[in-house]
Scaffold this motif. Structure first.
Motif, PDB file in Angstrom:
ATOM      1  N   THR A 242       0.840  -1.203   0.000  1.00 22.46           N
ATOM      2  CA  THR A 242       0.000   0.000   0.000  1.00 22.46           C
ATOM      3  C   THR A 242       0.867   1.243   0.000  1.00 22.46           C
ATOM      4  OG1 THR A 242      -1.713  -1.183   1.238  1.00 22.46           O
ATOM      5  CG2 THR A 242      -1.849   1.222   1.194  1.00 22.46           C
ATOM      6  N   PHE A 244       0.798   5.310   0.563  1.00 19.65           N
ATOM      7  CA  PHE A 244      -0.019   6.317   1.240  1.00 19.65           C
ATOM      8  C   PHE A 244       0.354   7.714   0.761  1.00 19.65           C
ATOM      9  CE2 PHE A 244       0.021   2.683   4.036  1.00 19.65           C
ATOM     10  CZ  PHE A 244      -1.296   2.607   4.486  1.00 19.65           C
ATOM     11  N   THR A 245      -0.591   8.632   0.872  1.00 19.43           N
ATOM     12  CA  THR A 245      -0.327  10.040   0.581  1.00 19.43           C
ATOM     13  C   THR A 245       0.339  10.679   1.785  1.00 19.43           C
ATOM     14  OG1 THR A 245      -2.485  10.734   1.410  1.00 19.43           O
ATOM     15  CG2 THR A 245      -2.342  10.126  -0.931  1.00 19.43           C
ATOM     16  N   ASP A 247      -0.774  12.793   3.757  1.00 16.44           N
ATOM     17  CA  ASP A 247      -1.680  12.943   4.892  1.00 16.44           C
ATOM     18  C   ASP A 247      -2.248  11.586   5.328  1.00 16.44           C
ATOM     19  OD1 ASP A 247      -3.133  12.561   2.647  1.00 16.44           O
ATOM     20  OD2 ASP A 247      -4.602  14.147   3.016  1.00 16.44           O
ATOM     21  N   HIS A 248      -1.526  10.486   5.003  1.00 16.67           N
ATOM     22  CA  HIS A 248      -1.805   9.132   5.479  1.00 16.67           C
ATOM     23  C   HIS A 248      -3.097   8.548   4.915  1.00 16.67           C
ATOM     24  CE1 HIS A 248       1.511   9.648   8.255  1.00 16.67           C
ATOM     25  NE2 HIS A 248       0.964  10.774   8.688  1.00 16.67           N
ATOM     26  N   ARG A 249      -3.497   8.997   3.747  1.00 14.84           N
ATOM     27  CA  ARG A 249      -4.611   8.363   3.065  1.00 14.84           C
ATOM     28  C   ARG A 249      -4.073   7.388   2.028  1.00 14.84           C
ATOM     29  NH1 ARG A 249      -8.302  13.101   0.856  1.00 14.84           N
ATOM     30  NH2 ARG A 249      -6.228  13.824   0.206  1.00 14.84           N
ATOM     31  N   VAL A 250      -4.852   6.326   1.766  1.00 11.41           N
ATOM     32  CA  VAL A 250      -4.410   5.321   0.806  1.00 11.41           C
ATOM     33  C   VAL A 250      -4.373   5.929  -0.586  1.00 11.41           C
ATOM     34  CG1 VAL A 250      -4.948   3.095  -0.247  1.00 11.41           C
ATOM     35  CG2 VAL A 250      -5.317   3.438   2.207  1.00 11.41           C
ATOM     36  N   ASP A 251      -3.198   5.813  -1.211  1.00 13.46           N
ATOM     37  CA  ASP A 251      -3.036   6.331  -2.572  1.00 13.46           C
ATOM     38  C   ASP A 251      -3.203   5.204  -3.581  1.00 13.46           C
ATOM     39  OD1 ASP A 251      -2.376   7.560  -4.899  1.00 13.46           O
ATOM     40  OD2 ASP A 251      -0.366   8.169  -4.299  1.00 13.46           O
TER      41      ASP A 251
END
Length: 707
Positions: A242, A244-245, A247-251
């Motif tokens: 995985t 992540f961006t 800001d800890h969002r899944v990219d």
């Protein structure tokens, strides 16, 4: 207007000249050039000849080119060529190039592997290229299977560094001892190994500390074997990663398929059988009153000795003292005529290993001659001592005459008496005497009063030893003493009073000068010694509840910082608990072994009997014991993988300091970002090996049953 143009021209010229002067000044200044960022990456292969994995190879030389200047460290102990070569290839490095030139004729239709393990590093920073190998085939195809694992020393779980690991397709039990290993590799400095480029088949796998370089087992060498047959294989594994961006969002979720070679968690428990040939290794006379026999192996039955010449005047002419293992035998001569003799002839009847090297011992009889050899220095010292004694006796006689004469004349004889006393004390000091030493004046609560003597003891008069104990009212009360006995049946020089004294007690020991006699009829000087005993509150107690034994017998050893046992306790079968009471405060470690035969000691393996060494486990953390504290600790011996159990602080075979510097850079970066490391974590982080590997079949069975 013209004047303005001229001014601008002059200004431009002046500006140009100034700029040229500044440039010239800058060129003239000598400074230190910037070196750029530090290199933390290992060397990278950019070209090989032939290509890695090439087939139909016909030459005898391999060239590997890197992206920077490299060096090869410890190639004799690290680089290995498989199949094993009778004559090791010549391996050279020159700048960025490494050359391997084969001396043996290469076999047809065979896959060859040059395994460098971690021998290649860059020249400047020492960054290590770990696990690099080069393979080619002299046939139409190249073998590609792999087997991975780890070799740990069975007795203490130390990683076995740079030892051979090899395979046999010949599954006969005798192949390991009679035929060189077919495919070989070496463990790295973490004990890890990978046998590469294998063909499909069924194999036995072994580890070997090949001291004689013949790629075959010798009973004196460290070795390991796996009980089961190894069948190399490969399967595909799908992984998901995985991204992540910020800001800890899944990219993004990336799915990939990888090839996994199995088995990849083979555990080899390396042991030494402790095999030693039985024979008389050496013999000599230690001074005039001792004979030494050094045997090749510990004795289960003591040799029978008979004096041939001179004939002893006494029936019992010697006393035997031996070490704990029984391979060093000292015969103390008790017959004065033998001590004076310059030459002794002894017949020794004993059991020895036959010339064939078979396990069955045969009877043998040897005649040994012992000569008394004294150095010129020793003879000179003895002569000087003799002359000093004669001179002193003459002075004493002269002083006695002068004193008697002065006394007859009514004069003061005090000065004569003082001088005579001083001379006689010198004589007494040089008189032969039995030397007796009290081992400790401050005893632990489990200690006995112990003595060390310099010669064997013949007679002890127990009534001439007195022990008194200080009472609360400061009076002294006599304490009954048991007979003094030898500390062990093999010791002739160490004796104990087998009794426990009162914790916190103050005692006084008195030994008369005529209480103890040696075999030479010498007595020791009187002893008048204060003795104290520690208090119970000076100690700690440790109670360990053991999980995972499943009813098996086990022994726990309490270890010091040098990984040496200081106390041992059998695990109580009812409560699965090991108790250590009255332990000196400090930091300790714990090791457990499965006591299969119930003899209370760790037993090594035996290849001929297919006997593996007894299993060993470590408590993975230090145990800090404080004064007047009880510590209760639960220990699941399977809670941590076997290769991660031994605390780093007592591990001896640690990874080399020249390991890839990128790892340390990443670790420093992680700490800067708030990551923490456990002080006792291990360095086995190679992704080819799982964290739950190297624990043996019993470990895996236990884990599977708990799921």
């Amino acid at each position: 207007m013209l004047q303005h143009r001229i001014s601008l021209s002059r200004l431009a010229a002046w500006t140009l000249a100034t700029a040229m002067m500044l440039v010239a000044a800058a060129c003239a200044n000598i400074g230190t050039p910037e070196g750029g960022p530090r290199d933390y990456t290992p060397p990278r292969v950019v070209k090989t000849s032939p290509a890695n994995g090439a087939v139909n190879f016909k030459g005898n030389k391999v060239e590997i080119t890197f992206d920077e200047i490299v060096q090869i460290k410890d190639q004799q102990s690290k680089v290995v060529v498989s199949p094993a070569q009778k004559e090791m290839p010549v391996i050279r490095n020159n700048g960025r190039k490494v050359t391997v030139e084969f001396r043996d004729t290469l076999k047809p239709n065979t896959t060859y592997v040059v395994d460098f393990t971690n021998a290649i590093e860059d020249n400047n920073e020492g960054n290590v290229l770990d696990g690099y190998s080069f393979a080619f085939s002299t046939g139409e195809s190249i073998d590609s299977l792999q087997v991975s694992g780890m070799a740990l020393r069975a007795s203490d779980l130390e990683p076995m560094q740079h030892i051979l690991v090899g395979l046999h397709s010949n599954l006969s039990d005798t192949a390991f001892a009679q035929i060189p290993l077919e495919r070989i590799s070496r463990t790295n400095d973490r004990g890890q190994f990978t046998l590469r480029n294998l063909k499909p088949g069924r194999y036995h796998i072994f580890a070997l500390n090949d001291a004689d370089g013949d790629y075959r087992m010798a009973r004196t060498e460290d070795m390991a074997f796996c009980d089961s047959v190894i069948v190399p294989g490969v399967n595909s594994v799908t992984t998901r990663d995985t991204v992540f961006t910020f800001d800890h969002r899944v990219d993004t979720v990336v799915t990939a398929t990888h090839m996994r070679y199995v088995p990849n968690n083979v555990l080899l428990s390396v042991f030494n059988e402790g095999y030693r040939q039985q024979y008389i290794k050496s013999y000599r006379r230690l001074g005039r009153n001792r004979l030494l026999l050094q045997m090749g192996a510990p004795q289960t039955r003591m040799p029978q000795v008979r004096l041939l010449s001179p004939h002893p005047s006494a029936r019992s002419w010697c006393r035997l003292e031996r070490n704990e293992s029984g391979d060093s035998l000292v015969y103390w001569l008790s017959d004065s005529s033998l001590i004076k003799s310059d030459s002794l002839s002894l017949e020794v009847h004993y059991m020895r290993t036959p010339p064939s090297g078979a396990d069955t011992l045969v009877e043998a009889t040897d005649t040994l001659a012992f000569a008394a050899v004294r150095s010129g220095y020793e003879l000179k010292q003895q002569e000087q001592a003799r002359k000093e004694r004669e001179k002193r006796q003459k002075e004493i006689s002269q002083l006695v005459e002068k004193r008697d004469k002065a006394a007859a004349e009514g004069k003061d004889v005090t000065e004569y008496e003082l001088n005579l006393t001083a001379l006689r004390r010198q004589d007494e000091a040089e008189e032969p005497a039995l030397k007796a030493t009290l081992e400790k004046a401050e005893l632990g609560v489990t200690d006995s009063i112990a003595f060390k003597f310099d010669t064997p003891i013949d007679t002890i008069y127990s009534r001439r030893l007195r022990l008194t104990h200080m009472q609360p009212d400061s009076t002294w009360q006599a304490v009954p003493l048991p007979p003094m006995v030898r500390a062990s049946e093999c010791s002739e020089l160490r004796y104990v009073l087998p009794m426990r004294l009162q914790p916190g007690g103050q005692y006084k020991l008195q030994v008369d000068s005529a209480a103890i006699y040696s075999i030479y009829n010498l007595t020791c000087k009187g002893i008048d010694q204060d003795i104290s005993v520690k208090k119970l509150e000076d100690y700690a107690n440790l109670y360990m509840r053991i999980l995972g034994l499943a009813g098996r017998r086990a022994v726990v050893q309490l270890l010091n910082s040098g990984d040496k046992p200081v106390m041992t306790a059998a695990v109580d079968s009812a409560g699965a608990e090991a108790a250590f009471e009255n332990v000196e405060p400090g930091t300790y470690y714990a090791r457990l072994f499965i006591d299969d035969n119930g003899n209370g000691v760790w037993d090594t393996g035996n290849y001929a009997r297919h006997q593996q060494p007894e299993e060993v486990y470590y408590y993975p953390k230090p145990l800090k014991l404080r004064r007047n504290w009880d510590v209760d600790q639960t220990w699941n011996i399977y809670a941590a993988p076997l290769d991660l159990q031994k605390p780093e602080s007592i591990r001896k075979n640690r990874p080399e300091n020249r390991t890839n510097l990128l790892d340390s850079k990443r670790k420093q970066s992680g700490k800067a970002n708030g990551d923490t490391d456990d002080d006792d974590t291990d360095g086995f982080s190679n992704p080819a090996f799982g964290r739950n590997s190297y624990s043996g079949n019993k470990y895996e069975d236990y884990r599977n049953n708990q799921r």
